[in-house]
Design a protein around this motif. Sequence first.
Motif, PDB file in Angstrom:
ATOM      1  N   ARG A 115      75.858   6.342  60.863  1.00 49.34           N
ATOM      2  CA  ARG A 115      76.597   7.173  61.807  1.00 49.34           C
ATOM      3  C   ARG A 115      75.705   8.207  62.476  1.00 49.34           C
ATOM      4  N   ARG A 116      74.552   8.508  61.843  1.00 56.21           N
ATOM      5  CA  ARG A 116      73.658   9.557  62.339  1.00 56.21           C
ATOM      6  C   ARG A 116      72.210   9.057  62.301  1.00 56.21           C
ATOM      7  N   PRO A 117      71.839   8.173  63.185  1.00 57.81           N
ATOM      8  CA  PRO A 117      70.487   7.605  63.173  1.00 57.81           C
ATOM      9  C   PRO A 117      69.402   8.687  63.203  1.00 57.81           C
ATOM     10  N   GLY A 118      68.411   8.515  62.346  1.00 51.52           N
ATOM     11  CA  GLY A 118      67.287   9.431  62.321  1.00 51.52           C
ATOM     12  C   GLY A 118      67.465  10.667  61.472  1.00 51.52           C
ATOM     13  N   GLN A 119      68.682  10.916  60.991  1.00 52.59           N
ATOM     14  CA  GLN A 119      68.919  12.113  60.172  1.00 52.59           C
ATOM     15  C   GLN A 119      68.653  11.799  58.705  1.00 52.59           C
TER      16      GLN A 119
END
Length: 256
Positions: free
Chosen positions: A62-66
């Motif tokens: 849901r939060r790419p790169g986090q």
Amino acid sequence: MGFHVVIPARYASTRLPGKPLLDIAGQPMIQRVVERACASAADEVLVATDDARIAAAVHDPRRPGQPIAVLTDPALPSGTDRVAAVAAARGWSDETLVVNLQGDEPFMSAALIEQAAALLMRDAAAGIATLATPVASLEDFLDPNVVKVVRADDGAALYFSRAPIPWSRDGAAAGLSSQTEFDGALRHVGLYAYRVGELKRITRLPPSSLEQREKLEQLRALQAGIRIAVAVCVEPPAPGVDTPADLERARQRWTR
């Protein structure tokens, strides 16, 4: 009130070395678990791990790169301690709700994750909430590897045991192996929701006498007088992965 999910995952495993990183249909098992948690209504999903390889293998779709991994002390004795370490590192308040989802549950239903959290939200007197499902067979009822739970009328846990409880005296006229009845018995499902204040309290307590005897960590909380709310699963829980045979079944299930 929302809730967090923390997935404790350590690299070492007696029966399945490196278990969190074992492949299930092209993804590490731990990432499959993350995906199940992210399918729920959790505000945040984190992985508590002692290994940089596991930390590098997980991401929140849901939060790419986090980043979602929190590195915890390898010396911590249990998954519960790792969840508590994340709560401390994040500075969560004592009233924050956190679900402890085991890292070997790649098929855990989002509905069950939400059910555990909602149960704790509703029961203001409880410090912990967990789930149970009807015992499926007499074999499971007598199996010490299948943990049973007995509830009070209001849903509070009375006891957890590896022993076959509640025991039907009239169903076993000739002793243990002659038992024929298990109606109403519940198998504990190892999915927990905690209030962070009680989570901190539990991890500060030494192992209790009942916990040491049964080798069941939840008995530490129960023996300390912490109310544990127990509800019957809204849907049948899927099996976890503990053995090589479980892993093969999980791989086959994913490709069906």
